[in-house]
Design a protein around this motif. Structure first.
Motif, short mmCIF file in Angstrom:
data_model
loop_
_atom_site.label_atom_id
_atom_site.label_comp_id
_atom_site.label_asym_id
_atom_site.label_seq_id
_atom_site.Cartn_x
_atom_site.Cartn_y
_atom_site.Cartn_z
N TYR A 96 56.53 40.73 44.71
CA TYR A 96 55.88 40.50 46.00
C TYR A 96 54.37 40.52 45.79
O TYR A 96 53.89 40.98 44.74
CB TYR A 96 56.30 41.56 47.02
CG TYR A 96 56.11 43.00 46.56
CD1 TYR A 96 54.90 43.66 46.74
CD2 TYR A 96 57.14 43.68 45.92
CE1 TYR A 96 54.72 44.96 46.31
CE2 TYR A 96 56.96 44.98 45.48
CZ TYR A 96 55.76 45.62 45.68
OH TYR A 96 55.59 46.91 45.25
N THR A 97 53.60 40.04 46.75
CA THR A 97 52.15 39.91 46.58
C THR A 97 51.39 41.13 47.06
O THR A 97 50.46 41.59 46.40
CB THR A 97 51.64 38.66 47.35
OG1 THR A 97 52.35 37.51 46.88
CG2 THR A 97 50.15 38.45 47.12
N VAL A 98 51.77 41.66 48.23
CA VAL A 98 51.11 42.84 48.79
C VAL A 98 52.17 43.87 49.15
O VAL A 98 53.32 43.52 49.42
CB VAL A 98 50.28 42.50 50.06
CG1 VAL A 98 49.18 41.49 49.74
CG2 VAL A 98 51.16 41.96 51.19
N TYR A 99 51.79 45.14 49.14
CA TYR A 99 52.71 46.14 49.65
C TYR A 99 52.29 46.54 51.05
O TYR A 99 51.14 46.36 51.47
CB TYR A 99 52.81 47.36 48.73
CG TYR A 99 51.55 48.19 48.58
CD1 TYR A 99 51.22 49.18 49.51
CD2 TYR A 99 50.71 48.01 47.49
CE1 TYR A 99 50.08 49.95 49.36
CE2 TYR A 99 49.57 48.78 47.33
CZ TYR A 99 49.26 49.74 48.27
OH TYR A 99 48.13 50.49 48.12
N ALA A 171 31.87 41.56 40.58
CA ALA A 171 32.26 41.01 39.29
C ALA A 171 33.66 41.46 38.87
O ALA A 171 34.30 40.80 38.04
CB ALA A 171 31.25 41.42 38.22
N ALA A 172 34.14 42.54 39.44
CA ALA A 172 35.48 43.04 39.09
C ALA A 172 36.58 42.43 39.94
O ALA A 172 37.76 42.72 39.72
CB ALA A 172 35.50 44.57 39.23
N MET A 173 36.20 41.59 40.91
CA MET A 173 37.18 41.02 41.82
C MET A 173 37.81 39.74 41.25
O MET A 173 37.16 38.99 40.52
CB MET A 173 36.54 40.68 43.17
CG MET A 173 35.96 41.87 43.92
SD MET A 173 37.20 43.10 44.37
CE MET A 173 37.04 44.27 43.00
N ASN A 174 39.06 39.53 41.61
CA ASN A 174 39.77 38.30 41.26
C ASN A 174 39.81 37.43 42.52
O ASN A 174 40.68 37.61 43.38
CB ASN A 174 41.18 38.64 40.78
CG ASN A 174 41.96 37.42 40.32
OD1 ASN A 174 41.81 36.33 40.85
ND2 ASN A 174 42.82 37.62 39.32
N PHE A 175 38.87 36.52 42.63
CA PHE A 175 38.72 35.76 43.86
C PHE A 175 39.88 34.78 44.09
O PHE A 175 40.22 34.50 45.24
CB PHE A 175 37.38 35.03 43.88
CG PHE A 175 36.20 35.98 43.97
CD1 PHE A 175 35.93 36.65 45.14
CD2 PHE A 175 35.41 36.22 42.85
CE1 PHE A 175 34.86 37.53 45.23
CE2 PHE A 175 34.35 37.10 42.93
CZ PHE A 175 34.07 37.76 44.11
N ASP A 176 40.47 34.28 43.03
CA ASP A 176 41.65 33.43 43.19
C ASP A 176 42.79 34.23 43.82
O ASP A 176 43.54 33.71 44.66
CB ASP A 176 42.09 32.86 41.84
CG ASP A 176 41.14 31.80 41.31
OD1 ASP A 176 40.37 31.24 42.11
OD2 ASP A 176 41.16 31.55 40.08
N ALA A 179 42.09 34.74 47.57
CA ALA A 179 42.40 33.51 48.30
C ALA A 179 43.92 33.33 48.44
O ALA A 179 44.41 32.92 49.50
CB ALA A 179 41.79 32.31 47.59
N LYS A 180 44.65 33.66 47.39
CA LYS A 180 46.12 33.57 47.44
C LYS A 180 46.68 34.50 48.50
O LYS A 180 47.56 34.11 49.28
CB LYS A 180 46.70 33.93 46.07
CG LYS A 180 48.23 34.01 46.05
CD LYS A 180 48.74 34.51 44.69
CE LYS A 180 50.25 34.71 44.71
NZ LYS A 180 50.76 35.23 43.41
N VAL A 181 46.16 35.72 48.58
CA VAL A 181 46.63 36.67 49.58
C VAL A 181 46.38 36.12 50.98
O VAL A 181 47.28 36.11 51.83
CB VAL A 181 45.94 38.04 49.40
CG1 VAL A 181 46.24 38.94 50.60
CG2 VAL A 181 46.40 38.71 48.12
#
Length: 204
Positions: A96-99, A171-176, A179-181
């Motif tokens: 799953y993507t989020v809990y 800088a530690a974030m995964n922006f893709d 956006a997916k979330v």
């Protein structure tokens, strides 16, 4: 909803003492803003939506408690409160993507996944272990209205080393991933706003 405050300063990393809070919780506030932009343009919601950004979450849910208390004095009768917290980095080895916090206390995850046609929300044991249901802005609305008021997140205590530290930087974030979330949340939120009846129920 989402909170935009962080802790201010923390133990220094080099000369840096400012804890910017990119994951906690600029990631969540960004998602709320993007959802607001989407619904302002698409106009697909039949129910009204309040998009709220809170201050003073880190001081004890003060901003969300203030809004919940104010709403309690009006004729507004909220159906659900949907909160977004720390979605800056993905989890690994999850289907799953989020809990969802308070997962077992409502049927929100099941209904949301049905609206989305995908397993967007899941159960994280650590969320129950650490009682995260009571540790974010959703709880202020549950306390006032006793409605399904829950938070989604992707911080699972193993995938981010900068919680409440100065290293919580953009800088530690995964922006893709962020956006997916957001894109995966849209159909679920649409489902919640468009159901003929109140399908999401609290079962505690």
């Amino acid at each position: 909803g989402a909170h935009y405050d962080h802790i201010g300063t923390a133990n220094a990393d080099g000369e840096d003492t400012i804890a910017n809070g990119a994951n906690d919780n600029a990631s969540g506030t960004s998602a709320v803003i993007e959802l607001a932009k989407y619904f302002a343009k698409a106009k697909t919601n039949k129910r009204s939506i309040i998009f709220a950004l809170f201050s003073a979450e880190e001081l004890g849910l003060l901003g969300s408690a203030h809004l919940a208390e104010r709403l309690k004095t009006t004729s507004i009768n909220p159906y659900v409160m949907f909160n977004i917290e720390m979605i800056g980095v993905p989890m690994t080895d999850k289907d799953y993507t989020v809990y969802l916090t308070g997962y077992e206390n409502s049927n929100m995850a099941q209904k949301f996944n049905g609206y989305a046609g995908a397993k967007v929300m899941g159960f994280l044991p650590q969320a129950k272990q650490f009682n995260l249901f009571k540790r974010s802005d959703n709880y202020a609305f549950y306390a006032q209205f006793k409605i399904p008021a829950q938070t989604v997140s992707t911080f699972d205590f193993t995938n981010f080393d900068h919680y409440h530290k100065v290293g919580d930087e953009a800088a530690a974030m995964n922006f893709d991933h962020v956006a997916k979330v957001v894109n995966q949340l849209i159909p679920g939120v649409e489902g919640m706003t468009n159901s003929v009846t109140h399908e999401i129920l609290w079962n505690e």
